[in-house]
Design an enzyme around this catalytic site. Structure first.
Site, PDB file in Angstrom:
ATOM      1  N   VAL A  38      19.920  19.024  23.692  1.00 41.23           N
ATOM      2  CA  VAL A  38      19.818  20.483  23.814  1.00 41.23           C
ATOM      3  C   VAL A  38      19.060  21.067  22.631  1.00 41.23           C
ATOM      4  O   VAL A  38      18.253  21.979  22.766  1.00 41.23           O
ATOM      5  CB  VAL A  38      21.227  21.099  23.934  1.00 41.23           C
ATOM      6  CG1 VAL A  38      21.160  22.623  23.824  1.00 41.23           C
ATOM      7  CG2 VAL A  38      21.862  20.691  25.247  1.00 41.23           C
ATOM      8  N   VAL A  66      15.219  19.942  23.077  1.00 39.60           N
ATOM      9  CA  VAL A  66      14.461  20.476  24.217  1.00 39.60           C
ATOM     10  C   VAL A  66      14.271  21.980  24.015  1.00 39.60           C
ATOM     11  O   VAL A  66      15.251  22.717  23.920  1.00 39.60           O
ATOM     12  CB  VAL A  66      15.212  20.223  25.535  1.00 39.60           C
ATOM     13  CG1 VAL A  66      14.502  20.920  26.685  1.00 39.60           C
ATOM     14  CG2 VAL A  66      15.303  18.739  25.801  1.00 39.60           C
ATOM     15  N   ASP A  88     -23.785  27.909  41.422  1.00 36.01           N
ATOM     16  CA  ASP A  88     -24.667  28.118  42.549  1.00 36.01           C
ATOM     17  C   ASP A  88     -25.688  29.180  42.155  1.00 36.01           C
ATOM     18  O   ASP A  88     -25.443  29.978  41.246  1.00 36.01           O
ATOM     19  CB  ASP A  88     -23.833  28.585  43.749  1.00 36.01           C
ATOM     20  CG  ASP A  88     -24.682  28.774  44.991  1.00 36.01           C
ATOM     21  OD1 ASP A  88     -25.567  27.938  45.232  1.00 36.01           O
ATOM     22  OD2 ASP A  88     -24.447  29.749  45.723  1.00 36.01           O
ATOM     23  N   ASP A 124     -20.275  30.992  46.188  1.00 36.48           N
ATOM     24  CA  ASP A 124     -19.806  31.991  47.142  1.00 36.48           C
ATOM     25  C   ASP A 124     -19.912  31.542  48.583  1.00 36.48           C
ATOM     26  O   ASP A 124     -19.388  32.177  49.470  1.00 36.48           O
ATOM     27  CB  ASP A 124     -20.582  33.307  46.973  1.00 36.48           C
ATOM     28  CG  ASP A 124     -22.076  33.129  47.196  1.00 36.48           C
ATOM     29  OD1 ASP A 124     -22.516  31.978  47.397  1.00 36.48           O
ATOM     30  OD2 ASP A 124     -22.806  34.131  47.172  1.00 36.48           O
ATOM     31  N   ASP A 173     -20.109  25.640  49.021  1.00 36.09           N
ATOM     32  CA  ASP A 173     -19.575  25.431  47.674  1.00 36.09           C
ATOM     33  C   ASP A 173     -18.111  24.988  47.665  1.00 36.09           C
ATOM     34  O   ASP A 173     -17.607  24.527  46.647  1.00 36.09           O
ATOM     35  CB  ASP A 173     -19.684  26.731  46.852  1.00 36.09           C
ATOM     36  CG  ASP A 173     -21.113  27.180  46.675  1.00 36.09           C
ATOM     37  OD1 ASP A 173     -21.943  26.331  46.335  1.00 36.09           O
ATOM     38  OD2 ASP A 173     -21.399  28.368  46.899  1.00 36.09           O
ATOM     39  N   GLU A 194      18.123  23.404  14.001  1.00 35.32           N
ATOM     40  CA  GLU A 194      19.113  23.204  15.057  1.00 35.32           C
ATOM     41  C   GLU A 194      19.619  21.756  15.081  1.00 35.32           C
ATOM     42  O   GLU A 194      20.748  21.500  15.483  1.00 35.32           O
ATOM     43  CB  GLU A 194      18.507  23.544  16.426  1.00 35.32           C
ATOM     44  CG  GLU A 194      18.237  25.028  16.623  1.00 35.32           C
ATOM     45  CD  GLU A 194      17.452  25.305  17.888  1.00 35.32           C
ATOM     46  OE1 GLU A 194      17.344  26.488  18.266  1.00 35.32           O
ATOM     47  OE2 GLU A 194      16.927  24.345  18.497  1.00 35.32           O
ATOM     48  N   GLU A 250      17.431  29.777  21.724  1.00 40.55           N
ATOM     49  CA  GLU A 250      16.315  29.385  22.570  1.00 40.55           C
ATOM     50  C   GLU A 250      15.972  30.442  23.613  1.00 40.55           C
ATOM     51  O   GLU A 250      14.801  30.727  23.855  1.00 40.55           O
ATOM     52  CB  GLU A 250      16.635  28.058  23.284  1.00 40.55           C
ATOM     53  CG  GLU A 250      16.784  26.865  22.360  1.00 40.55           C
ATOM     54  CD  GLU A 250      15.455  26.388  21.811  1.00 40.55           C
ATOM     55  OE1 GLU A 250      14.392  26.833  22.316  1.00 40.55           O
ATOM     56  OE2 GLU A 250      15.460  25.584  20.866  1.00 40.55           O
TER      57      GLU A 250
END
Length: 1035
Positions: free
Chosen positions: A340, A343, A387, A728, A732, A797, A822
């Protein structure tokens, strides 16, 4: 040469001729290596050329092959059988992913799995402790529920974002025509287009969509718009003649879903549904698997590191705890506590919120992000494959140059075309303008008088539209002018004559003559002329003027522009009196001995903002590659005009021409620029393409097919590039899907392109990509700062549990307290860093290398954990021991105190002053220590978030109050701390206790130390670039 002398269909070849194709070779190479599978093999097979020869067959052979008639069509019975065999003329949608699977994926990512494991351990610990009657069992239950809530809430948010994206195949279904005119059993009628079968005889006219892939049998002035398929802006002529061995370049095949602009045509259906070219592209686009975005890869990399460290430290603590006599349950609780602590539960929410905020910021600047992770990907982009038509250019043909009176004049090609500067007083100009206005079949759609001329809708092909708008801008009322010269006879343009001719009566009723006007391919028009108009005078068209014409023609053609020639002839009243019956079949009027008026060239001009955007990309270290289906000369000219090919850069052909040597004698590495057409690309080995991309910094690919665009993107990715693809058109969409990020145009873009893309530019402005790149780089920078801030508190921690086990002091920090750090107090400052401004001109930095420039690298981890984190740990323990000492528990007495402290049965434990403490009193003091340690971390984290505003510049240079969201977050952080400390009921629910005011002050000197320490680090980074200090301390 320009494109006026031929109206050919540019190549959209899907693959190899007899020599084989790059995609096929790549497919073989992959299979040889053992990869693939049926899905990949099917995808690679789609990259091969459509093996048909219908365009080369005679009408009789076609009738025999499809059991049909070129006059009566199929029989109704056979049509029904074929429909049952082949299925409807529709695109088959792919199997969709069930919604519950999509939601489950959001709950089962790397970080989520780690949090599920932690929650499971908490529940197991709660169950075991509850069975033993432990007084602290509620802690683990609350912790498990909180972890589950975090995963579910963030999963719901991610699912919502994914749910908003549409299925790519839906856009292709929108392209299917609703109705088609078919002839069966000799009867002509309309049916739903999805009922067509191969062998059907169909008819189409201007304004219709082509209902299937059709072999043309008869045509009258038929032109189609292939721009959505091939990327070309020019209309393409369709005729019954086979003009090329490739079915994709011949004129006697019309492609499914393209638009018939004008004329009429009749033909046989040769492919339907998924077997058409558009069907193959749809299958190719939906078959391309989504690649992981760079930010997803970075987060996975980070999760792997965190998970490894959490399990390593957790397992170490578990083993140590077992060795020194703890029960299995207590050892598992330690393991869970370490997981804990390690993470970063708030990181998942932080990343998601940061990306969402930036996506909203981009939306305000006309960039809509469909995939949140695409925000950062654009910032990582090192190659943009763009393009041409509609992306770099305006997607409308525009008059660009004129040649008359032996001078080339430049027309205004900007969006409003309001700045025509050439001489309009010449009699030659008036004659030329008269011809281009009268010899024109295009017309404005009614009711547009208030609409600016460049934006008016015109009925007609692209070239005639350009001429009509040019005439309207220079003459004024072009349609009214045309009405003053009534047309009495016309020969439309056709591919055989390559000219258009019309005859008109004059506007002066007192002049009974007729005026013949002609336009077409310049050399065809010139050969019908015997004189030339110079400054209003007709002069003999001698060799001198022919050379002048040729020079001008080559000059305009070399610019990649489409060139048309114009001429006229006044028909004498004696030979052609009023009411004369002109006959286009008998040609009872002259078509030679005409007077040449001049040349007009047209081009689809670049957008005004594109050159500056390309320059910014170049400055930012981003390579822009043009990939288009248009002519190589046109592509090269546009590339040069927008800066993709920079001034002074030469291709191999340019060097050969300058040195007057054959091309094969030029060292290709001497050429900075390179233009490769589709036929050359088809014959290239994959390694040759990669080498070309590596050798030539400035690349243009012309006449490419959708499949070749896909191969180009894959080749760039093999070089390690993060590739963005803009476009477009339908053509494509496969490349947009394959690219690391696809960028579609919102206005001119097809639905297919929009659905395949990750980002949509609402203003169709290539320059908006630069904004996206800047925002993408900024979000990576800010995410790095946010993660550094998030990781720092892991050490303060973690160390309480380390000291708790090894030194046996009463536990300084509880699991629930860690969770509040957290998910409550630290998440707001973490998110606020997303609002931080760029600390320098990030558009002058090169794109990050995904392999080297990681989101979490060694300097970041070392600085966050072992420097700033260590200072915060000292602050926490100082405050902890201060609080214990002031209540009677001196530090030396605390060492080894844990067994007695946690003994439920010991109710008279003496402190340093000899006072006796019950277990309940000791538990109250333990919760107070939790709160003190919590407040200490929060005070130091305020200093931490301030130093994270910049990684290189001084915080004083950046300014403390420019980011108002961060200031609000700090205030909110302090308010939450006060609420948790002093709100009634907190001791019973979350183990928070009211604490003395002086305990808030203990960590403040450590916060000041953190700030000063980081300012010294930044000073060294700025003053000693490239040094050991810079390499080790610049994260």
């Amino acid at each position: 040469m320009g494109k006026a002398d031929n109206y050919e269909l540019y190549s959209v070849e899907l693959g190899p001729g007899p020599g084989g194709d790059m995609a096929a070779k790549m497919s073989k190479k992959k299979k040889a290596g053992g990869g693939g599978g049926k899905r990949k093999e099917k995808l690679e097979n789609m990259k091969k050329e459509m093996e048909i020869n219908d365009h080369q067959l005679s009408v009789a052979e076609l009738e025999q092959k499809y059991q049909t008639s070129a006059t009566k069509g199929l029989s109704a019975r056979l049509a029904a059988e074929l429909l049952l065999r082949d299925g409807p003329n529709a695109l088959r949608p792919p199997r969709g992913t069930p919604e519950y699977v999509k939601f489950a994926r959001q709950l089962a990512g790397g970080l989520q799995c780690l949090m599920w494991v932690a929650a499971a351990i908490c529940l197991i610990a709660f169950a075991i402790q509850a069975s033993e009657g432990d007084l602290t069992t509620d802690d683990n239950l609350y912790l498990a529920l909180a972890l589950i809530a975090v995963v579910v809430v963030t999963g719901c948010f991610g699912y919502y974002q994914e749910f908003k994206s549409t299925n790519i195949i839906a856009s292709f279904k929108n392209l299917v025509p609703q109705q088609a005119t078919v002839i069966r059993d000799g009867d002509k009628f309309q049916i739903n287009a999805d009922q067509l079968v191969v062998g059907d005889l169909v008819e189409m006219k201007g304004g219709d969509r082509v209902p299937a892939d059709i072999r043309i049998l008869a045509a009258q002035g038929c032109k189609v718009d292939n721009s959505s398929l091939t990327g070309e802006s020019e209309p393409q002529t369709r005729s019954p003649e086979c003009t090329h061995e490739s079915p994709l370049e011949t004129r006697n095949i019309a492609f499914f879903s393209t638009m018939c602009l004008e004329g009429t045509a009749q033909g046989l259906v040769v492919n339907t549904g998924d077997r058409t070219i558009i069907g193959r592209i749809a299958s190719l686009a939906s078959g391309v698997e989504n690649e992981k975005t760079p930010i997803a890869i970075e987060i996975e990399h980070f999760v792997d590191i965190i998970a490894g460290l959490a399990i390593l430290f957790g397992a170490t603590f578990f083993v140590v705890a077992m060795c020194i006599g703890y029960t299995f349950l207590r050892a598992m609780v330690f393991f869970m506590a370490i997981v804990v602590a390690y993470v970063p539960e708030g990181l998942l929410a932080t990343v998601t919120v940061c990306l969402s905020l930036t996506a909203k910021r981009l939306a305000s600047k006309n960039c809509v992000v469909k995939n949140l992770e695409a925000v950062e990907t654009l910032g990582s982009t090192s190659v943009i494959c763009s393009d041409k038509t509609g992306t770099l250019t305006q997607n409308r043909m525009t008059v660009s140059h004129l040649w008359f009176d032996n001078h080339i004049h430049t027309a205004d090609t900007t969006e409003d075309q309001s700045g025509q500067t050439f001489d309009q007083s010449s009699e030659t100009w008036r004659a030329l303008c008269r011809v281009l206005t009268l010899c024109n079949r295009a017309a404005f759609k009614s009711g547009q008088d208030a609409v600016p001329v460049p934006k008016r809708i015109v009925i007609g092909d692209a070239s005639e539209t350009a001429l009509l708008k040019f005439s309207e801008l220079t003459l004024g009322n072009a349609m009214g002018y045309r009405d003053r010269f009534p047309k009495v006879c016309e020969i439309p343009f056709n591919s055989t004559n390559k000219f258009q001719l019309s005859i008109h009566t004059l506007e002066d009723p007192r002049d009974p003559r007729h005026l013949l006007v002609m336009k077409g391919a310049p050399e065809r028009v010139l050969e019908r002329c015997s004189s030339i108009l110079i400054k209003g005078q007709e002069l003999p068209l001698d060799e001198q003027w022919r050379e002048a014409f040729q020079t001008a023609y080559l000059s305009l053609g070399g610019l990649g522009e489409r060139v048309l020639g114009f001429c006229h002839l006044y028909l004498s009243e004696k030979d052609y009196p009023p009411g004369y019956a002109f006959d286009v079949e008998a040609m009872n009027f002259p078509s030679s001995g005409l007077c040449f008026a001049g040349l007009v060239s047209m081009i689809d001009p670049p957008r005004a903002t594109v050159p500056d955007a390309v320059l910014k990309c170049r400055t930012a270290g981003i390579r822009v590659i043009m990939v288009t289906g248009d002519h190589p000369i046109t592509a090269k000219a546009i590339a040069a005009s927008v800066g993709i090919i920079s001034e002074g850069s030469e291709t191999v052909e340019d060097i050969a021409a300058r040195l007057r040597v054959p091309v094969d004698q030029v060292n290709r590495k001497d050429a900075r620029a390179c233009v490769i057409n589709g036929m050359q690309l088809k014959d290239m080995d994959p390694s040759e393409l990669v080498e070309a991309l590596r050798t030539h910094p400035e690349m243009v690919f012309a006449r490419t097919s959708p499949q070749q665009k896909l191969v180009i993107v894959e080749s760039c990715q093999r070089l390690g590039a993060i590739v963005a693809v803009t476009g477009d058109g339908v053509n494509d969409s496969p490349a947009l899907k394959k690219a690391d990020i696809g960028v579609a145009m919102g206005i001119a873009g097809s639905d297919a392109a929009k659905n395949a893309a990750d980002m949509i530019l609402l203003d169709d402005n290539f320059a908006s990509i630069v904004t996206g790149v800047e925002q993408g780089r900024l979000i990576f920078d800010n995410l790095k700062k946010s993660i550094a801030y998030t990781l720092t508190k892991n050490i303060p921690e973690l160390t309480p549990y380390l000291i708790y086990i090894t030194v046996s002091v009463p536990l300084p920090l509880g699991c629930i307290t860690i969770l509040f750090i957290e998910l409550c107090t630290d998440i707001f400052p973490s998110v606020s860093l997303a609002y931080e401004k760029a600390e320098s001109d990030i558009m002058h930095l090169r794109p990050r290398n995904p392999k080297r420039d990681r989101l979490v690298n060694e300097p970041l981890a070392a600085y966050s954990y072992f420097q700033i984190g260590a200072i915060q740990s000292f602050a926490g323990f100082t405050d902890y021991f201060t609080a214990m000492a002031q209540e009677g528990w001196f530090p030396l007495l605390c060492v080894g105190l844990r067994p007695q402290w946690e003994d439920h049965h010991l109710q008279d434990l003496q402190d340093s002053y000899g006072q006796e403490w019950t277990f309940g009193q000791r538990l109250y003091q333990q919760y107070t220590c939790y709160t003190v340690f919590f407040i200490s971390i929060e005070m130091c984290q305020i200093a931490d978030v301030l130093i994270r505003k910049t990684r290189r510049l001084s915080a004083f240079q950046q300014g403390f109050f420019r980011n108002r969201i961060l200031v609000i977050a700090i205030v909110f952080q302090v308010c939450i701390g006060c609420f948790l400390c002093y709100c009634p009921g907190m001791p019973n629910i979350f183990n928070f206790m009211p604490i003395r005011f002086q305990w808030w002050l203990v960590p403040m000197p450590f916060g000041l130390l953190i700030f000063v320490y980081d300012e010294i680090r930044k000073l060294g980074v700025r003053c000693c670039p490239g040094s050991w200090w810079d390499q080790e301390l610049y994260y």
